[in-house]
Design a protein around this motif. Sequence first.
Motif, short mmCIF file in Angstrom:
data_model
loop_
_atom_site.label_atom_id
_atom_site.label_comp_id
_atom_site.label_asym_id
_atom_site.label_seq_id
_atom_site.Cartn_x
_atom_site.Cartn_y
_atom_site.Cartn_z
N CYS A 102 0.56 -0.76 0.23
CA CYS A 102 0.09 -0.03 0.07
C CYS A 102 0.96 1.38 0.64
CB CYS A 102 -0.81 0.05 1.33
SG CYS A 102 -1.88 1.06 1.39
N VAL A 103 0.88 1.73 -1.01
CA VAL A 103 1.33 2.96 -1.12
C VAL A 103 1.65 4.12 -0.55
CG1 VAL A 103 2.58 4.94 -2.95
CG2 VAL A 103 2.47 2.52 -3.85
N SER A 104 0.18 4.61 -0.41
CA SER A 104 -0.51 5.65 0.96
C SER A 104 -0.53 4.77 2.34
CB SER A 104 -1.25 5.79 0.78
OG SER A 104 -2.56 4.70 0.59
N GLY A 105 0.15 3.95 2.40
CA GLY A 105 -0.15 3.64 4.38
C GLY A 105 -1.69 3.69 4.60
N THR A 106 -2.31 4.19 3.76
CA THR A 106 -3.90 3.99 4.73
C THR A 106 -5.24 3.19 4.09
OG1 THR A 106 -4.87 4.86 2.91
CG2 THR A 106 -4.31 6.40 4.22
N CYS A 107 -4.06 1.84 3.47
CA CYS A 107 -4.71 0.33 2.97
C CYS A 107 -4.96 -0.10 4.80
CB CYS A 107 -4.39 -0.07 2.00
SG CYS A 107 -4.09 1.18 1.12
N ALA A 108 -6.31 -0.61 5.42
CA ALA A 108 -6.39 -1.33 6.36
C ALA A 108 -5.82 -2.98 5.79
CB ALA A 108 -8.02 -1.22 6.54
N ILE A 109 -5.93 -3.59 5.19
CA ILE A 109 -5.29 -4.63 5.07
C ILE A 109 -3.47 -4.93 4.67
CG2 ILE A 109 -5.36 -7.28 3.97
CD1 ILE A 109 -8.31 -6.14 3.55
N THR A 110 -2.85 -4.25 4.22
CA THR A 110 -2.21 -4.00 3.28
C THR A 110 -0.75 -3.15 3.23
OG1 THR A 110 -2.40 -2.52 1.33
CG2 THR A 110 -2.68 -5.26 1.14
N SER A 111 -1.40 -2.54 4.69
CA SER A 111 -0.20 -1.25 4.73
C SER A 111 0.34 -1.69 5.63
CB SER A 111 -0.98 0.10 5.60
OG SER A 111 -1.38 -1.02 6.42
N LYS A 112 0.83 -3.12 6.86
CA LYS A 112 1.13 -3.88 7.21
C LYS A 112 1.67 -4.88 6.74
CE LYS A 112 -0.18 -0.76 11.01
NZ LYS A 112 -1.26 -0.40 12.40
N PRO A 113 2.81 -6.32 7.68
CA PRO A 113 3.14 -6.59 6.64
C PRO A 113 1.90 -7.98 7.45
CG PRO A 113 4.84 -6.12 8.19
CD PRO A 113 3.87 -4.72 7.90
N LEU A 114 2.17 -8.27 9.27
CA LEU A 114 1.28 -8.47 9.91
C LEU A 114 -0.06 -8.69 9.56
CD1 LEU A 114 1.17 -10.59 12.40
CD2 LEU A 114 0.06 -8.73 13.40
N ASN A 115 -0.79 -7.62 9.07
CA ASN A 115 -2.02 -7.66 9.14
C ASN A 115 -2.29 -8.54 7.15
OD1 ASN A 115 -2.54 -6.18 10.74
ND2 ASN A 115 -3.77 -3.96 9.44
N SER A 116 -1.46 -8.30 6.50
CA SER A 116 -1.21 -8.74 4.84
C SER A 116 -1.74 -10.23 5.18
CB SER A 116 -1.01 -7.98 4.22
OG SER A 116 -1.02 -8.61 2.46
N THR A 117 -0.48 -10.75 5.80
CA THR A 117 0.12 -12.17 6.90
C THR A 117 -0.99 -12.59 6.90
OG1 THR A 117 1.99 -11.46 6.60
CG2 THR A 117 1.74 -13.54 6.64
N LEU A 118 -2.28 -11.81 7.99
CA LEU A 118 -2.56 -12.92 8.69
C LEU A 118 -4.05 -12.82 7.38
CD1 LEU A 118 -2.66 -11.51 12.15
CD2 LEU A 118 -1.87 -13.96 11.75
N TYR A 119 -4.63 -12.15 6.80
CA TYR A 119 -5.72 -11.96 5.95
C TYR A 119 -5.23 -12.86 5.31
CZ TYR A 119 -9.83 -10.36 2.73
OH TYR A 119 -10.41 -10.06 2.40
N GLY A 120 -4.31 -13.28 4.20
CA GLY A 120 -3.67 -13.62 3.18
C GLY A 120 -4.50 -15.03 3.82
N GLY A 121 -3.83 -15.65 5.12
CA GLY A 121 -3.73 -17.34 5.61
C GLY A 121 -5.30 -17.43 5.99
N LEU A 122 -6.07 -16.26 6.82
CA LEU A 122 -7.64 -16.97 6.57
C LEU A 122 -8.62 -17.08 5.69
CD1 LEU A 122 -9.61 -16.50 9.06
CD2 LEU A 122 -10.62 -14.09 8.57
N MET A 123 -8.31 -15.70 4.46
CA MET A 123 -8.93 -15.95 3.17
C MET A 123 -8.24 -17.79 2.58
SD MET A 123 -11.26 -14.02 2.76
CE MET A 123 -11.76 -13.46 4.45
N CYS A 124 -6.97 -17.70 2.40
CA CYS A 124 -6.63 -18.94 2.09
C CYS A 124 -7.01 -20.55 2.75
CB CYS A 124 -5.34 -19.22 1.62
SG CYS A 124 -4.85 -20.38 0.06
N GLY A 125 -7.28 -19.98 3.99
CA GLY A 125 -7.37 -21.35 4.81
C GLY A 125 -8.55 -21.97 4.16
N LEU A 126 -9.88 -20.19 4.34
CA LEU A 126 -11.49 -20.63 3.87
C LEU A 126 -11.66 -21.26 3.16
CD1 LEU A 126 -12.78 -17.22 5.90
CD2 LEU A 126 -12.94 -19.37 6.65
#
Length: 112
Positions: A75-99
Amino acid sequence: MQCHGKQIKPEVQRQILKLYPNDLAFGYGENEVRGIWSITFEKKKKMNKKAIIITAIGVVIGLIAGYLYYQQIGCVSGTCAITSKPLNSTLYGGLMCGLLFNLFVTSPKKKD
């Protein structure tokens, strides 16, 4: 009770019969209960070993994909809720792919 009661205005009854020609729900009185629905759900069984493995593989792939998405696109602007931090992006990817992978788990067939 204006649509299904005992005293329906003639213009209302004509409109109901026009829109719903097979409707026979007339003449109801107060406290008369008709047409109740009952919905029941089967108790879900515990996940078997195969289901756990398939879901876990999906979570691991999702964790990796989520981190790679953050690293490569982010996230270039840093305002994206999921992709602005590596932890958020990683956990979101794990949750979605697990589902997603869990959708492919099949239930064992019932024996008659």
